[in-house]
Design a protein around this motif. Sequence first.
Motif, short mmCIF file in Angstrom:
data_model
loop_
_atom_site.label_atom_id
_atom_site.label_comp_id
_atom_site.label_asym_id
_atom_site.label_seq_id
_atom_site.Cartn_x
_atom_site.Cartn_y
_atom_site.Cartn_z
N VAL A 1 -74.71 42.69 -24.32
CA VAL A 1 -75.59 42.20 -23.31
C VAL A 1 -77.24 42.70 -23.35
CG1 VAL A 1 -76.06 42.16 -20.75
CG2 VAL A 1 -73.88 42.15 -21.70
N ARG B 1 -65.64 36.80 -20.55
CA ARG B 1 -64.74 38.13 -20.56
C ARG B 1 -65.12 38.55 -22.13
NH1 ARG B 1 -59.99 35.36 -18.23
NH2 ARG B 1 -60.13 35.96 -15.87
N GLU C 1 -70.11 36.68 -17.76
CA GLU C 1 -70.21 36.90 -16.37
C GLU C 1 -71.36 38.02 -16.22
OE1 GLU C 1 -67.82 36.75 -18.56
OE2 GLU C 1 -66.46 38.63 -18.11
N MET C 2 -71.22 38.99 -17.39
CA MET C 2 -72.11 40.17 -17.34
C MET C 2 -73.20 39.69 -17.42
SD MET C 2 -69.77 43.02 -19.20
CE MET C 2 -68.57 44.17 -18.55
N ALA D 1 -74.90 37.82 -14.37
CA ALA D 1 -75.34 38.99 -13.36
C ALA D 1 -76.60 39.84 -13.78
CB ALA D 1 -74.14 39.89 -13.34
N VAL D 2 -76.64 40.24 -14.97
CA VAL D 2 -78.00 41.00 -15.15
C VAL D 2 -79.20 40.13 -15.35
CG1 VAL D 2 -78.95 42.25 -17.21
CG2 VAL D 2 -76.52 42.51 -16.59
N MET E 1 -74.57 31.56 -10.39
CA MET E 1 -74.09 32.75 -10.50
C MET E 1 -72.69 33.06 -9.98
SD MET E 1 -75.24 36.76 -10.46
CE MET E 1 -75.13 36.63 -8.42
N THR E 2 -72.64 32.69 -8.44
CA THR E 2 -71.32 33.01 -7.75
C THR E 2 -70.23 31.97 -8.14
OG1 THR E 2 -72.83 33.66 -6.04
CG2 THR E 2 -70.47 33.58 -5.28
N LEU F 1 -68.68 33.38 -11.44
CA LEU F 1 -67.87 34.46 -11.25
C LEU F 1 -66.55 33.98 -10.62
CD1 LEU F 1 -70.21 37.40 -9.56
CD2 LEU F 1 -69.49 36.84 -12.17
N LYS F 2 -66.53 32.96 -9.71
CA LYS F 2 -65.38 32.64 -9.21
C LYS F 2 -64.42 31.84 -10.27
CE LYS F 2 -66.92 32.98 -4.30
NZ LYS F 2 -67.21 32.13 -2.99
N ILE G 1 -64.60 32.25 -13.39
CA ILE G 1 -64.18 33.08 -14.52
C ILE G 1 -62.93 33.72 -13.62
CG2 ILE G 1 -64.32 34.96 -15.66
CD1 ILE G 1 -67.18 34.06 -16.62
N GLU G 2 -62.79 34.13 -12.50
CA GLU G 2 -61.80 34.80 -11.74
C GLU G 2 -60.65 33.92 -11.88
OE1 GLU G 2 -62.79 35.40 -7.74
OE2 GLU G 2 -61.60 37.33 -7.55
#
Lengths: 339, 339
Positions: B202, B221, B233-234, B237-238, B250-251, B254-255, B257-258
């Motif tokens: 990252v 992941r 996802e990291m 976020a960064v 972004m949100t 993340l969802k 990928i969840e």
Amino acid sequence: MDVLIHDPTLRDGNHAIRHQLTFEQIRDYCCAMDGIGLDCVEVGHGNGLGASSLQLGIAPTSDEQMLTAARHSLKRTKLGVHVIPGFASLRDIAVALDCGVDRVRVATNCSEADTANRYIVECKRSGSVSVHGVLMMSHMLEPLKLAQQARLMEGYGADAIILMDSAGYFVAADVRERISAVRDLVSVPVGFHGHNNLGLAVSNSLTAIAAGASIIDATTRGFGAGAGNCALEMLIAVLFRSNINSGVAMTNLLKAIEFVPGIIRPVAPPEIGTTVASGLYGVFSGFESPVKRAAAEFNVSSVDIFQILGQRRVLAGQEDAILNVAHELASRTNRQGTY
Amino acid sequence: MDVLIHDPTLRDGNHAIRHQLTFEQIRDYCCAMDGIGLDCVEVGHGNGLGASSLQLGIAPTSDEQMLTAARHSLKRTKLGVHVIPGFASLRDIAVALDCGVDRVRVATNCSEADTANRYIVECKRSGSVSVHGVLMMSHMLEPLKLAQQARLMEGYGADAIILMDSAGYFVAADVRERISAVRDLVSVPVGFHGHNNLGLAVSNSLTAIAAGASIIDATTRGFGAGAGNCALEMLIAVLFRSNINSGVAMTNLLKAIEFVPGIIRPVAPPEIGTTVASGLYGVFSGFESPVKRAAAEFNVSSVDIFQILGQRRVLAGQEDAILNVAHELASRTNRQGTY
């Protein structure tokens, strides 16, 4: 030595397996790591001395048993313990001192340094141990205020100040600002304890060193709460490549870790989608499991739960907030008829 | 847009599961990721078009089936393929073009750009795709020579140049020097593809952006060869926290990928002791499994195997060297009577 390495694998890693490390695992890990050049190996329940409990998780091994196992195996490397005032009593510390620990880390949330006062004073009075003052969740205070809390701990007698990025929230600029601010205000060594929620634990540790930190926490395979800690073997390799001397014999370390008991790793790969959300919104990494359970129970997104927990600045110990938030989200969904 | 995100989860991740991604997994992943703001999703065997084979691993799904599954699901996001001249023939590329791919990445070891010539020219002749020239194992050339190889690829018609840190070897200074050197010599956009062997994927991606890269590879992941790639996802976020615009929501990411199929992760946590050694000594991440097997078979340390492979500058395709090295180490041990 440019930097000392403090290894809390057997304490922070306990979070990753609900505090189930056994006597044998502690003994074998300490044997493998002794004399490789680590400054200190820290041992205990994830939440430190005296924290084994129904709410936080019952450890199969008492503090005394864990420390005895470690003490017998650590001949050339210091033995450390983590102490959170409230979970640990002064009596718990007395037991640890009897077991021959070399270092006591007294840890508080970053705005509550004053609760460490009596604990630091008592440890220093024993005369036999070095004491680190630890500020957890250190992203929750701006740099100057954080430095003032560090100054309090130094005043109580702490021999070093450690900043913990408990939520894995920091990007490089955050680390630089906070380490520098604390270095400006205290005269004892400053350390950094990173978590990997945003994949920056190793690089943040390098940034901390560049900003003047001289103690770095790192754990084998990153074994630790939530997304895990700065991975020891990665850090040592990068320090080697960066010509920063940690005193750790790199090849010996890599070989030791290669054969370290398999338990020293998360049982399952971390749910990075979730752990990233905790880093992004600044919520303690250890919330991952209860948040996942609540998300499943109420059929809502753990990303949304983390976002609201972050807005409410929830701290470790306030786990009951998780269910409330999940319930609220589920109610909203029902009202909207969609999610 | 400050930076475009290229997602090779369904290609580099195939390395982590011996190229066993199924039609359904590809379809479901592409459905989940379409329209979130990724520039391109890359699909295929770990070694790209035409690489399914006994030596590299037989995929259960043909190139055509994989690309068809992805094409039906990707409506707003580009579809890309990876091509290594030698593994892929021009005929394989024709099949991919028929499937409607938008981007062809022609990848060579960093000193062999000339082998990409005909492939890049043929792709550009089709008129319908963008072509990236990819330099793999880019730590094995000094910056200026690497830039000259990049210049060759630009000359053949590449629309962008991607530097791959295939062994996860780079620390920040390495990335900065190489991205800058290539930027100085070519006029097309430059990208970076990091691996996480040293825990820096990252942060190296951020360093690449600061040095002028405008295309970044990242996978869900970190699903990828060896220690894995830069985790998508990291990274997102960064980037968000660093005010760098990638166009990714972004949100939503993340969802997504969840809930992405559980297969999109390593089956077991990576053997970080081993993957770190690969990064440290500059050996291709994908060597991890055969090195572990050889270490077990000959009862020697995989750290030592990686060290010697690094000294000999072994490349992907030279896997037979692994057994030779393990055998040598075992012989030495026997002669010395100890290990």
